[in-house]
Write an enzyme that holds these catalytic residues in place. Structure first.
Site, PDB file in Angstrom:
ATOM      1  N   TYR A  52      -9.550 -29.999  92.421  1.00 51.12           N
ATOM      2  CA  TYR A  52      -9.544 -29.012  93.499  1.00 51.12           C
ATOM      3  C   TYR A  52     -10.814 -29.081  94.346  1.00 51.12           C
ATOM      4  CZ  TYR A  52      -5.866 -26.746  90.683  1.00 51.12           C
ATOM      5  OH  TYR A  52      -4.737 -26.463  89.950  1.00 51.12           O
ATOM      6  N   ILE A 226      -0.788 -17.472  87.050  1.00 54.85           N
ATOM      7  CA  ILE A 226      -2.010 -17.644  87.842  1.00 54.85           C
ATOM      8  C   ILE A 226      -1.698 -17.618  89.341  1.00 54.85           C
ATOM      9  CG2 ILE A 226      -3.522 -18.722  86.137  1.00 54.85           C
ATOM     10  CD1 ILE A 226      -2.608 -21.456  87.110  1.00 54.85           C
ATOM     11  N   SER A 229      -4.342 -16.571  95.961  1.00 56.38           N
ATOM     12  CA  SER A 229      -4.416 -16.085  97.336  1.00 56.38           C
ATOM     13  C   SER A 229      -5.874 -16.044  97.734  1.00 56.38           C
ATOM     14  CB  SER A 229      -3.802 -14.685  97.449  1.00 56.38           C
ATOM     15  OG  SER A 229      -3.949 -14.195  98.777  1.00 56.38           O
ATOM     16  N   ARG A 234      -4.015  -9.080  99.042  1.00 56.99           N
ATOM     17  CA  ARG A 234      -2.980  -9.721  98.235  1.00 56.99           C
ATOM     18  C   ARG A 234      -3.498 -10.012  96.828  1.00 56.99           C
ATOM     19  NH1 ARG A 234       1.771  -9.285  97.091  1.00 56.99           N
ATOM     20  NH2 ARG A 234       2.071  -8.871  99.312  1.00 56.99           N
ATOM     21  N   SER A 237      -3.193  -6.781  95.062  1.00 60.72           N
ATOM     22  CA  SER A 237      -1.791  -6.442  94.859  1.00 60.72           C
ATOM     23  C   SER A 237      -1.189  -7.257  93.723  1.00 60.72           C
ATOM     24  CB  SER A 237      -1.015  -6.682  96.156  1.00 60.72           C
ATOM     25  OG  SER A 237       0.357  -6.420  95.983  1.00 60.72           O
ATOM     26  N   ASN A 238      -1.463  -8.560  93.703  1.00 50.12           N
ATOM     27  CA  ASN A 238      -0.939  -9.406  92.632  1.00 50.12           C
ATOM     28  C   ASN A 238      -1.451  -8.938  91.272  1.00 50.12           C
ATOM     29  OD1 ASN A 238       0.436 -11.022  94.463  1.00 50.12           O
ATOM     30  ND2 ASN A 238      -1.178 -12.571  94.563  1.00 50.12           N
TER      31      ASN A 238
END
Length: 259
Positions: A52, A226, A229, A234, A237-238
């Site tokens: 990543y 997992i 965002s 968000r 919220s997740n």
């Protein structure tokens, strides 16, 4: 700082929060803010990977958070192309993350498409050296996991695979559970239709949204999830989805989306 209850599953060396924060496709420059927002929202499990290219940014957020190391669960992954430099890769990851050990280190994909027990054995040795508490794999089949176990006697703690309600496969879920391997799902929303009537109806019953229902479904099944965002709203919220309690009937209805 919001501290959500942390449902978790046992893994080598401790417990793994069922809710993790994914960092795939988050740029190095954006990672400190995104991970900081996740930690502020109550996430205590952060998932990254050498591939990543954001480990330094993730590490900066961890260092700046002021959280105790034992309160965090940090995962990163060995790229299959680094199969010839396993020890060097984990040492580089630790340096970039600013940590002295990982909680979980995964083989990101089967090297050259094969189980590669010789690479797995080197993860076992890294674990024995104290560089990581637990070791596992990602994107492996049940047969490939069996090959690792038969060759080395060491069972992966985790298999991280693409997973969502529409990709639910009871054979895979039961097969991993029977082997003592934790199922960790990535891209929980990617294959899902967030306007699906079943998800929307269940969400409305809980004053939630469909994404939160998907997170709750993972947690109800003891699947690690997992969501990723970069948007702070968000992200929060997740995280709230992990506290949502679904009924057995609701879980079964969501399972049925894969039919």
């Amino acid at each position: 700082m919001t501290d959500y209850a942390q449902p978790s599953v046992p893994v080598t060396g401790g417990s793994m929060p069922l809710l993790g924060f994914g960092t795939w496709q988050i740029e190095e420059s954006d990672a400190p803010a995104a991970v900081a927002a996740a930690l502020e929202a109550g996430y205590r499990h952060i998932d990254t990977a050498t591939g990543y290219r954001n480990q330094r940014g993730v590490g900066k957020a961890i260092a700046d958070s002021g959280l105790a190391r034992e309160d965090l669960f940090v995962t990163t992954k060995l790229p299959p192309d680094n199969a010839d430099r396993v020890r060097e890769t984990i040492e580089e990851s630790l340096d970039q993350l600013g940590l002295d050990h990982l909680d979980l280190w995964l083989i990101h994909w089967p090297p050259n498409g094969g189980a590669s027990p010789e690479v797995w054995q080197q993860l076992v040795e890294a674990q024995q050296a104290g560089l990581t508490k637990a070791i596992g794999v990602s994107n492996y089949s049940l047969d490939q996991i069996d090959e690792l176990i038969q060759a080395t006697g060491a069972t992966p703690a985790v298999n991280q695979i693409r997973w969502s309600p529409v990709e639910f496969d009871r054979t895979v879920a039961d097969g991993l559970r029977d082997r003592g391997v934790v199922l960790e799902g990535y891209s929980p929303f990617k294959a899902s239709n967030l306007q699906d009537p079943t998800l929307v109806e269940i969400a409305e019953a809980h004053d939630a949204d469909a994404a939160q229902v998907i997170v709750a479904w993972h947690v109800a099944h003891q699947f690690v999830v997992i969501p990723k965002s970069s948007n702070p709203d968000r992200i929060r919220s997740n995280a709230a989805g992990a506290t949502l309690e679904l009924s057995a009937d609701e879980i079964a209805r969501i399972d049925g989306l894969a039919a």
